[in-house]
Design a protein around this motif. Structure first.
Motif, mmCIF file in Angstrom:
data_model
loop_
_atom_site.group_PDB
_atom_site.id
_atom_site.type_symbol
_atom_site.label_atom_id
_atom_site.label_comp_id
_atom_site.label_asym_id
_atom_site.label_seq_id
_atom_site.Cartn_x
_atom_site.Cartn_y
_atom_site.Cartn_z
ATOM 1 N N LYS A 132 0.820 -1.210 0.000
ATOM 2 C CA LYS A 132 0.000 0.000 0.000
ATOM 3 C C LYS A 132 0.855 1.261 0.000
ATOM 4 O O LYS A 132 0.377 2.330 -0.350
ATOM 5 C CB LYS A 132 -0.932 -0.018 1.221
ATOM 6 C CG LYS A 132 -1.892 -1.185 1.211
ATOM 7 C CD LYS A 132 -3.135 -0.950 2.077
ATOM 8 C CE LYS A 132 -4.169 -2.036 1.855
ATOM 9 N NZ LYS A 132 -3.815 -3.320 2.529
ATOM 10 N N THR A 133 2.110 1.127 0.428
ATOM 11 C CA THR A 133 2.998 2.297 0.425
ATOM 12 C C THR A 133 4.262 1.968 -0.360
ATOM 13 O O THR A 133 4.584 0.796 -0.574
ATOM 14 C CB THR A 133 3.432 2.662 1.859
ATOM 15 O OG1 THR A 133 4.195 1.545 2.390
ATOM 16 C CG2 THR A 133 2.237 2.935 2.750
ATOM 17 N N GLU A 134 4.988 3.017 -0.766
ATOM 18 C CA GLU A 134 6.241 2.820 -1.504
ATOM 19 C C GLU A 134 7.248 2.076 -0.635
ATOM 20 O O GLU A 134 8.024 1.247 -1.130
ATOM 21 C CB GLU A 134 6.828 4.183 -1.929
ATOM 22 C CG GLU A 134 6.227 4.764 -3.194
ATOM 23 C CD GLU A 134 6.224 3.768 -4.358
ATOM 24 O OE1 GLU A 134 5.142 3.553 -4.958
ATOM 25 O OE2 GLU A 134 7.285 3.187 -4.678
ATOM 26 N N GLU A 135 7.190 2.357 0.675
ATOM 27 C CA GLU A 135 8.102 1.710 1.622
ATOM 28 C C GLU A 135 7.868 0.207 1.688
ATOM 29 O O GLU A 135 8.797 -0.601 1.631
ATOM 30 C CB GLU A 135 7.857 2.316 3.002
ATOM 31 C CG GLU A 135 9.062 2.285 3.913
ATOM 32 C CD GLU A 135 8.771 3.063 5.198
ATOM 33 O OE1 GLU A 135 9.520 4.006 5.483
ATOM 34 O OE2 GLU A 135 7.776 2.703 5.870
ATOM 35 N N GLU A 136 6.580 -0.156 1.800
ATOM 36 C CA GLU A 136 6.201 -1.579 1.835
ATOM 37 C C GLU A 136 6.661 -2.269 0.568
ATOM 38 O O GLU A 136 7.191 -3.385 0.592
ATOM 39 C CB GLU A 136 4.680 -1.704 1.910
ATOM 40 C CG GLU A 136 4.127 -2.000 3.287
ATOM 41 C CD GLU A 136 2.600 -2.096 3.263
ATOM 42 O OE1 GLU A 136 1.964 -1.406 4.080
ATOM 43 O OE2 GLU A 136 2.081 -2.853 2.423
ATOM 44 N N LYS A 137 6.450 -1.584 -0.554
ATOM 45 C CA LYS A 137 6.800 -2.147 -1.855
ATOM 46 C C LYS A 137 8.309 -2.376 -1.927
ATOM 47 O O LYS A 137 8.763 -3.453 -2.333
ATOM 48 C CB LYS A 137 6.350 -1.186 -2.958
ATOM 49 C CG LYS A 137 6.524 -1.709 -4.365
ATOM 50 C CD LYS A 137 5.866 -0.735 -5.351
ATOM 51 C CE LYS A 137 6.262 -1.037 -6.778
ATOM 52 N NZ LYS A 137 5.690 -0.058 -7.730
ATOM 53 N N ALA A 138 9.078 -1.375 -1.499
ATOM 54 C CA ALA A 138 10.542 -1.478 -1.562
ATOM 55 C C ALA A 138 11.044 -2.632 -0.703
ATOM 56 O O ALA A 138 11.953 -3.375 -1.087
ATOM 57 C CB ALA A 138 11.178 -0.173 -1.119
ATOM 58 N N GLU A 139 10.411 -2.794 0.464
ATOM 59 C CA GLU A 139 10.813 -3.882 1.366
ATOM 60 C C GLU A 139 10.530 -5.234 0.726
ATOM 61 O O GLU A 139 11.361 -6.152 0.779
ATOM 62 C CB GLU A 139 10.046 -3.753 2.677
ATOM 63 C CG GLU A 139 10.670 -4.545 3.804
ATOM 64 C CD GLU A 139 9.804 -4.490 5.064
ATOM 65 O OE1 GLU A 139 9.355 -3.383 5.404
ATOM 66 O OE2 GLU A 139 9.590 -5.554 5.665
ATOM 67 N N ALA A 140 9.353 -5.354 0.104
ATOM 68 C CA ALA A 140 8.981 -6.611 -0.532
ATOM 69 C C ALA A 140 9.928 -6.929 -1.690
ATOM 70 O O ALA A 140 10.341 -8.078 -1.883
ATOM 71 C CB ALA A 140 7.542 -6.559 -1.020
#
Lengths: 235, 277
Positions: free
Chosen positions: A122-130
């Protein structure tokens, strides 16, 4: 040993990589089966509730009237029942079998979930972590490929094996992730061995026949997310 | 948490017997943790097969180079080192490996493919559903714990059903007359049920609600090899009390408590909350 009269049915769903695994194995062994598309997401179908009451998921293999659930369990079942017919799915060496099982479990528990999380983020941060988790996994799998294949075309050696099927079935979703999020995971500059293996695997006739088009998977994913969002917002 | 004194070394196991298949004492080495049910699975399996092995206790707060090198992906116990081939990790993978590598020694899996599929299915259920549900009971309190207890009961109901009228109807053990892989997997987590009941005061295995499961568990725990493997209940209680206190004192909210428990569990042991080995 299965006789030619023992009916084999597969409860399935076209976008599911877990279902594709079972199909690939059955084809490799030359086993004919009846493919039955199930309703999985909105109203689960009767057959599903009957044959997989615990998890209510596909794939379910029905053989001699009895259900076998979970894709990796199905792969082992097919390998054991139709042993000696067609290629072996698991390697014959005990240690190599353990290595194949380990990495298959890694794909299912770690790599695939972190990869699909890229689409769910849902966030750019979550995406980057994944993305980072997925790439870490691919590094490990690139090494694993080198060790397992020993210079041969597949994880299983000359022939497609257990880990090829488990990991390879996820490739259509890797393409879908790229389409939806713009992230190319199995980049040939970063993972040359895996990229080459992925091309070889995808070119196999039965794999080509089974693999849904990326556009259709993208559409399916969007519909699925809409259903999930509708369900959670009602709580 | 107070450091606990190391356990006594495991009793000498019978030398590997039949069919010229065996392992010398230095071929097999198990890296484990005394409170880890995943480690107990492998110890029990090795004992059932009559295999000699060397055991090395790992301090999970200070992992050995051997552990980090042999299990770089997860850095967890148990790890089975089988010289000269290498390391096998993940308890279910290890149990399958033992059957593959030592096929003439007391099989852990049934021989029929359908029975094998069933055993595997319920092993996964134990690890993916029952284990985490039990861990959630331990890691929570109040309303959240009530919900977690209900989940455990739902899961036990399914197993009870299989014993009463399903796949395992009429059997003494899940493996038949003797212990098999599913007994090992379910059994080596289930002693925690009594421990957690005592420590959290949640009622988990009511003998009236789950009579067949309860009877099976008592029978399992009475087996010699199992008694040899499972640590004394006092040690388990002391360990669990310490962990529970740490969880509860860290925070007051149930969600944060669960997070603390997962961290505590992940760093200190492979207790039921952590399902990835």
């Amino acid at each position: 040993m299965a006789g030619s009269g023992d009916k084999v049915t597969l409860l399935a769903e076209w976008p599911s990589p877990y279902v594709h695994r079972a199909q690939i194995a059955l084809e490799l062994k030359g086993v004919s089966y009846e493919y039955l598309e199930q309703e999985v997401w909105v109203n689960k179908s009767e057959l599903l509730l009957k044959y997989n009451p615990v998890h209510k998921k596909v794939p379910v293999l029905i053989h001699k009237g009895r259900p076998i659930c979970e894709s990796t369990i199905i792969l082992q079942y097919i390998d054991e029942v139709w042993a000696g017919i067609g290629p072996s799915i698991l390697p014959s060496d005990p240690y190599e079998r353990a290595v194949a099982r380990f990495w298959a479990s890694y794909v299912d528990e770690k790599w695939f979930p972190s990869s699909t999380k890229i689409m769910k983020a849902k966030t750019e941060e979550e995406k980057a972590e994944a993305v980072e988790q997925s790439l870490t996994g691919l590094n490990l799998l690139e090494e694993a490929y080198e060790k397992s294949s020993k210079g041969k075309p597949f994880f299983g050696g000359d022939n497609v094996g257990y880990l090829d099927i488990v990991f390879g079935s996820a490739l259509c979703w890797e393409k879908t992730i790229e389409k939806i999020s713009g992230i190319k995971l199995i980049d040939e500059t970063k993972f040359p061995l895996l990229a080459a293996w992925a091309q070889r695997f995808s070119a196999i006739t039965i794999v080509k026949e089974l693999t849904p088009e990326t556009n259709k998977l993208v559409e399916f994913w969007k519909e699925l997310q809409a259903i999930r969002n509708a369900n959670t917002s009602g709580n | 948490m107070d450091p606990l004194s190391p356990p006594p070394p495991p009793p000498a196991t019978a030398a590997a017997a039949a069919a010229g298949e065996g392992a010398g004492c230095c071929d097999l080495k198990l890296l484990g943790s005394w409170a880890s049910s995943y480690t107990h699975r492998v110890q029990l399996a090795l004992k059932l097969k009559g295999l000699e092995f060397e055991y090395a206790e790992e301090d999970l707060s200070n992992k050995s180079p051997a552990l980090l090198q042999s299990n770089p992906v997860y850095q967890k116990v148990p790890v089975l080192l089988h010289s000269p081939r290498g390391a096998v990790t993940e308890s279910l993978v290890i149990l399958h490996y033992l059957d593959d590598a030592f096929p003439a020694l007391r099989p852990l899996l049934p021989s029929d493919p359908f029975d094998r599929a069933l055993a595997r299915f319920w092993c996964h259920f134990a690890d993916d559903k029952l284990g985490p549900a039990v861990g959630a009971v331990f890691a929570s309190s109040g309303e959240a714990q009530k919900a977690a207890v209900a989940q455990v009961h739902e899961n036990l109901k399914l197993i009870e059903n299989e014993l009463r009228e399903g796949a395992f109807k009429g059997k003494r053990f899940f493996g038949g007359d003797g212990i098999g892989i599913l007994d090992i997997v379910l059994g080596c987590g289930s002693y925690w049920l009594a421990v957690f009941e005592e420590v959290t005061e949640a009622k988990l295995v009511d003998p009236d609600a789950f009579p067949l499961f309860y009877a099976w568990l008592k029978d399992f725990e009475a087996q010699e090899e199992v008694k040899d493997t499972i640590p004394a209940i006092d040690r388990l209680l002391e360990y669990a009390r310490g962990l529970r206190q740490m969880i509860l004192s860290h925070t007051t909210t149930a969600t944060a408590a669960a997070a603390a428990a997962t961290t505590a569990a992940a760093t200190s042991t492979n207790i039921a909350v952590d399902s990835s080995t």
